[in-house]
Motif scaffolding. Sequence first.
Motif, PDB file in Angstrom:
ATOM      1  N   TYR A 337      37.812  38.414  39.407  1.00 20.85           N
ATOM      2  CA  TYR A 337      37.310  37.085  39.786  1.00 20.85           C
ATOM      3  C   TYR A 337      36.544  37.171  41.102  1.00 20.85           C
ATOM      4  CZ  TYR A 337      40.766  35.389  36.398  1.00 20.85           C
ATOM      5  OH  TYR A 337      41.502  35.164  35.260  1.00 20.85           O
ATOM      6  N   GLU A 338      35.690  36.185  41.320  1.00 22.41           N
ATOM      7  CA  GLU A 338      35.068  36.025  42.627  1.00 22.41           C
ATOM      8  C   GLU A 338      34.853  34.545  42.899  1.00 22.41           C
ATOM      9  OE1 GLU A 338      31.210  37.766  43.038  1.00 22.41           O
ATOM     10  OE2 GLU A 338      30.455  36.931  41.156  1.00 22.41           O
ATOM     11  N   LEU A 339      34.923  34.186  44.173  1.00 19.05           N
ATOM     12  CA  LEU A 339      34.728  32.798  44.585  1.00 19.05           C
ATOM     13  C   LEU A 339      33.244  32.546  44.831  1.00 19.05           C
ATOM     14  CD1 LEU A 339      37.727  32.288  47.049  1.00 19.05           C
ATOM     15  CD2 LEU A 339      37.632  31.889  44.583  1.00 19.05           C
ATOM     16  N   ILE A 340      32.766  31.420  44.315  1.00 15.80           N
ATOM     17  CA  ILE A 340      31.343  31.089  44.324  1.00 15.80           C
ATOM     18  C   ILE A 340      31.138  29.762  45.038  1.00 15.80           C
ATOM     19  CG2 ILE A 340      29.376  30.536  42.792  1.00 15.80           C
ATOM     20  CD1 ILE A 340      30.155  33.446  42.721  1.00 15.80           C
ATOM     21  N   ASP A 341      30.005  29.657  45.758  1.00 15.58           N
ATOM     22  CA  ASP A 341      29.675  28.355  46.344  1.00 15.58           C
ATOM     23  C   ASP A 341      28.887  27.522  45.348  1.00 15.58           C
ATOM     24  OD1 ASP A 341      26.984  29.158  46.400  1.00 15.58           O
ATOM     25  OD2 ASP A 341      27.066  29.771  48.505  1.00 15.58           O
ATOM     26  N   GLU A 342      28.504  26.332  45.739  1.00 11.16           N
ATOM     27  CA  GLU A 342      27.842  25.412  44.809  1.00 11.16           C
ATOM     28  C   GLU A 342      26.464  25.895  44.371  1.00 11.16           C
ATOM     29  OE1 GLU A 342      26.200  22.459  48.360  1.00 11.16           O
ATOM     30  OE2 GLU A 342      27.700  21.762  46.934  1.00 11.16           O
ATOM     31  N   ASN A 343      25.920  26.903  45.063  1.00 15.79           N
ATOM     32  CA  ASN A 343      24.629  27.477  44.686  1.00 15.79           C
ATOM     33  C   ASN A 343      24.766  28.729  43.825  1.00 15.79           C
ATOM     34  OD1 ASN A 343      23.042  25.564  46.196  1.00 15.79           O
ATOM     35  ND2 ASN A 343      23.695  26.640  48.061  1.00 15.79           N
ATOM     36  N   GLY A 344      26.002  29.053  43.465  1.00 20.26           N
ATOM     37  CA  GLY A 344      26.231  30.212  42.605  1.00 20.26           C
ATOM     38  C   GLY A 344      26.320  31.526  43.351  1.00 20.26           C
ATOM     39  N   HIS A 345      26.386  31.472  44.686  1.00 12.51           N
ATOM     40  CA  HIS A 345      26.482  32.686  45.487  1.00 12.51           C
ATOM     41  C   HIS A 345      27.942  32.962  45.862  1.00 12.51           C
ATOM     42  CE1 HIS A 345      22.243  31.253  46.702  1.00 12.51           C
ATOM     43  NE2 HIS A 345      22.146  32.133  45.721  1.00 12.51           N
ATOM     44  N   ALA A 346      28.272  34.236  45.918  1.00 17.54           N
ATOM     45  CA  ALA A 346      29.627  34.600  46.330  1.00 17.54           C
ATOM     46  C   ALA A 346      29.861  34.148  47.760  1.00 17.54           C
ATOM     47  CB  ALA A 346      29.825  36.105  46.204  1.00 17.54           C
ATOM     48  N   VAL A 347      31.002  33.515  47.995  1.00 13.87           N
ATOM     49  CA  VAL A 347      31.298  33.028  49.341  1.00 13.87           C
ATOM     50  C   VAL A 347      31.625  34.204  50.255  1.00 13.87           C
ATOM     51  CG1 VAL A 347      32.119  30.810  48.490  1.00 13.87           C
ATOM     52  CG2 VAL A 347      33.752  32.678  48.839  1.00 13.87           C
ATOM     53  N   THR A 351      37.891  38.206  51.113  1.00 15.24           N
ATOM     54  CA  THR A 351      38.642  39.446  51.272  1.00 15.24           C
ATOM     55  C   THR A 351      39.581  39.660  50.102  1.00 15.24           C
ATOM     56  OG1 THR A 351      40.380  38.334  52.538  1.00 15.24           O
ATOM     57  CG2 THR A 351      38.539  39.269  53.785  1.00 15.24           C
ATOM     58  N   SER A 352      39.785  40.921  49.773  1.00 17.66           N
ATOM     59  CA  SER A 352      40.719  41.281  48.712  1.00 17.66           C
ATOM     60  C   SER A 352      41.608  42.389  49.235  1.00 17.66           C
ATOM     61  CB  SER A 352      39.966  41.759  47.469  1.00 17.66           C
ATOM     62  OG  SER A 352      40.854  42.192  46.471  1.00 17.66           O
ATOM     63  N   ALA A 353      42.906  42.134  49.295  1.00 15.17           N
ATOM     64  CA  ALA A 353      43.856  43.116  49.812  1.00 15.17           C
ATOM     65  C   ALA A 353      44.416  43.932  48.661  1.00 15.17           C
ATOM     66  CB  ALA A 353      44.976  42.414  50.569  1.00 15.17           C
ATOM     67  N   GLY A 354      44.005  45.196  48.602  1.00 16.96           N
ATOM     68  CA  GLY A 354      44.499  46.056  47.532  1.00 16.96           C
ATOM     69  C   GLY A 354      44.124  45.557  46.158  1.00 16.96           C
ATOM     70  N   LYS A 355      43.087  44.751  46.073  1.00 15.70           N
ATOM     71  CA  LYS A 355      42.610  44.180  44.812  1.00 15.70           C
ATOM     72  C   LYS A 355      43.681  43.363  44.095  1.00 15.70           C
ATOM     73  CE  LYS A 355      38.908  47.490  44.012  1.00 15.70           C
ATOM     74  NZ  LYS A 355      38.257  48.421  43.081  1.00 15.70           N
ATOM     75  N   THR A 356      44.636  42.840  44.860  1.00 16.63           N
ATOM     76  CA  THR A 356      45.654  41.976  44.261  1.00 16.63           C
ATOM     77  C   THR A 356      45.583  40.557  44.801  1.00 16.63           C
ATOM     78  OG1 THR A 356      47.299  42.637  45.906  1.00 16.63           O
ATOM     79  CG2 THR A 356      47.225  43.913  43.857  1.00 16.63           C
ATOM     80  N   THR A 357      44.686  40.325  45.746  1.00 17.68           N
ATOM     81  CA  THR A 357      44.508  38.966  46.264  1.00 17.68           C
ATOM     82  C   THR A 357      43.033  38.678  46.496  1.00 17.68           C
ATOM     83  OG1 THR A 357      44.709  39.662  48.580  1.00 17.68           O
ATOM     84  CG2 THR A 357      46.740  38.991  47.451  1.00 17.68           C
ATOM     85  N   ILE A 358      42.694  37.390  46.406  1.00 16.49           N
ATOM     86  CA  ILE A 358      41.389  36.917  46.847  1.00 16.49           C
ATOM     87  C   ILE A 358      41.659  35.822  47.867  1.00 16.49           C
ATOM     88  CG2 ILE A 358      39.271  35.711  46.207  1.00 16.49           C
ATOM     89  CD1 ILE A 358      39.443  36.931  43.468  1.00 16.49           C
TER      90      ILE A 358
END
Length: 377
Positions: A337-347, A351-358
Amino acid sequence: INGNPTTGTVTKAGDIYKKTLTADVARKDKAYDGTAAVKGLAAGDITFHGVVNGDTLRLDQAATDKIQGAYADSNVSRDANGNVVDKAVSYTGFNDALNNYAARNTASDAKNYRLENDGVSYTAAQRKGRINPRSINQGDITFDFKNATKEYEGDTSVKYHGKSDADSVKNYLNRATYQIGTQTIDLKKDLTVNTASTRYDNANVNGGASHDVTYALTYTGGNFEIIGGHTFTKTATNSGYITPRKLITDLKSLAPIKTYDGISNIAAQGKDLVNFKHYSADGKHGADGIVDSDIKNDSTAEFVDKNVAWEDYASGKVKNKDVIYKLLLSGDKTANYELIDENGHAVSPQTSAGKTTIRHDVTAATGRINPVDIMLK
């Protein structure tokens, strides 16, 4: 008579016209080769009818090669039950053949004959020719696939621009060719995709690395017999990509409100505070943002301070104040997953810790602290 002799010989110029013949051609079958041309016509396949008694008329192979045969089309013909049936076939070039033979064999009788209309034609019912299916191995077919791509959705299904129907997924197949001599036959139009068995090698984003994609295909055409079966699979190595699922939080719709209590904390947490929606460029974000049940929404929020924000203290008018949102998702599959702003860009930062958190912290003026009503005695 009238003073002229009644016996003797009179010589004048005269013409002898070529006698018109008919011809018959032996039955000719061939394996499908992508062309309508009759192959392997031999001198012994031609029979002439109407030759004068005492004459001999036959062609050699060089003359026979002047005769061109063609089936009604280049494909195998089948009846309603799928059985191979005969085809209409026609031949031309007989007069060229006779002239060729006569020019090379001046003593032959060929110079005295011709065919009217220079050819002969047969209907399918006359059973003079057939194109049979060509037997090939599955491995004889060369496949060329485009790179498949889709947004992560928690499964291995293949989609083309978000569509999973067979015709859409087939767009990833550029061509499927078989070589017959110099003739390249493309089988793409005769292949269907079984989407239920067409899969990525796994469901994850893989950190952007490529996937193998296995396509389940069925040959539905009539020109080939595929040894081993007409249904088979083909794996396109390193030709698939799964991109992160885009999540958006609509902060404008959030309105945490509380009455002044001397602290900045907001009681609501997780999904009671914020929902992660599936981003759509048209602004109609889907409710199905997170598709993995083991991902936890641990988001929290707090006001920037504990105080009421006054717009006009004298009139008692309160305004919104900044809220610090600590967006947090946790679980083994958050790397998809990735978090996106209203313009479709990644915010950013994200940060992702050990790929287990966003995690992403954002401040927005969406909350309000109302004053406490105090009753004086």
